[in-house]
Design a protein around this motif. Sequence first.
Motif, short mmCIF file in Angstrom:
data_model
loop_
_atom_site.label_atom_id
_atom_site.label_comp_id
_atom_site.label_asym_id
_atom_site.label_seq_id
_atom_site.Cartn_x
_atom_site.Cartn_y
_atom_site.Cartn_z
N PHE A 110 42.28 49.39 32.41
CA PHE A 110 42.17 49.88 33.50
C PHE A 110 41.15 51.49 33.54
N SER A 111 40.25 51.22 34.45
CA SER A 111 39.41 52.30 34.44
C SER A 111 39.25 53.48 35.54
N TRP A 112 40.08 53.40 36.65
CA TRP A 112 40.39 54.47 37.43
C TRP A 112 41.83 54.29 37.83
N GLU A 113 42.30 55.21 38.88
CA GLU A 113 43.54 55.23 39.29
C GLU A 113 43.76 54.23 40.40
N GLY A 114 44.71 53.43 40.64
CA GLY A 114 45.15 52.46 41.50
C GLY A 114 44.37 51.34 41.38
N GLN A 115 43.50 51.04 40.30
CA GLN A 115 42.70 50.21 40.11
C GLN A 115 43.33 48.83 40.34
N GLU A 116 42.63 47.64 40.99
CA GLU A 116 43.19 46.28 40.76
C GLU A 116 42.12 45.23 39.71
N ILE A 117 42.80 44.75 39.11
CA ILE A 117 42.08 43.89 38.07
C ILE A 117 42.53 42.57 38.32
N ALA A 118 41.25 41.74 38.57
CA ALA A 118 41.80 40.20 38.32
C ALA A 118 41.48 39.63 37.01
N TYR A 235 36.24 41.23 41.45
CA TYR A 235 36.94 42.56 41.08
C TYR A 235 35.89 42.83 40.19
N LEU A 236 35.51 44.04 40.27
CA LEU A 236 34.51 44.54 39.26
C LEU A 236 35.04 45.55 38.19
N ASN A 237 34.57 45.34 37.00
CA ASN A 237 35.28 46.56 35.92
C ASN A 237 34.21 46.78 34.99
N TYR A 238 34.58 47.84 34.02
CA TYR A 238 33.68 48.37 33.17
C TYR A 238 33.92 47.55 31.89
#
Length: 238
Positions: A110-118, A235-238
């Motif tokens: 998780f990279s930020w609050e409330g993030q949705e990750i697929a 869904y984008l993430n770092y």
Amino acid sequence: MKITVRKVIPLAILLPLAIAWGVSEKQSKAPAPSLVAPAAGEKDTATQKSDAPSAKIHEAGFGQSDTAAVAMVVAQADNPSAVGQFVTATVNFLNADGGIIATKQQVERFSWEGQEIALPVFLFPEGESEIPHVTDIDASVAVSDYSSSEHVQPELPQIDAVSIAPKNQGTSAAFEFTNHNEMLDGLRVGAVCHNAAGDIVGGGSAYPNAIAADSKIRFEVDMYQQEVADTCKAYLNY
């Protein structure tokens, strides 16, 4: 389809991006009731429990092609403590009798609050054998509880596909992304596809490389699915 959420389970993450941790606990008998108030700066048990990192499953489903099956688990950070923590999606792929064909996992952060990750959880055939027919999945998520100095990253958008088209023996979804932040070393992308009824029918993943600041890119995600998708979202993430 069964969905389970394990809110706080310390994990030993085996992926390269994870750090192995040793955890030890000492058990002792519960102290006798006391009327002494907690010292300044201390938190009671209820507060500590509520501050523990946690996540929930927003939705989950699967798709299957001739070459693989993929379960797409969309997990959401449930509180600020989850930022910087690892979330593990565990999926049991089930046959028509409800038996477990295989159990597979995928880990993200998780990279930020409330993030949705697929999280895409793949099932590939072993050797030259054909992949068994999957009829359902049993999905759960667990969140690490490591001491972390991870800073909150700027939020990244969820992107709708600009096109969905047949590719070889499967389907490919194309996405466009404009980087309004500083240069990104790369992106971790999980893409989820739905049919017209809103059910997950497949998905996939992509890992675009370095993206310059204020630049726009187009990337494709190969989808594992048999049913035609009506929409796909990345869904984008770092």
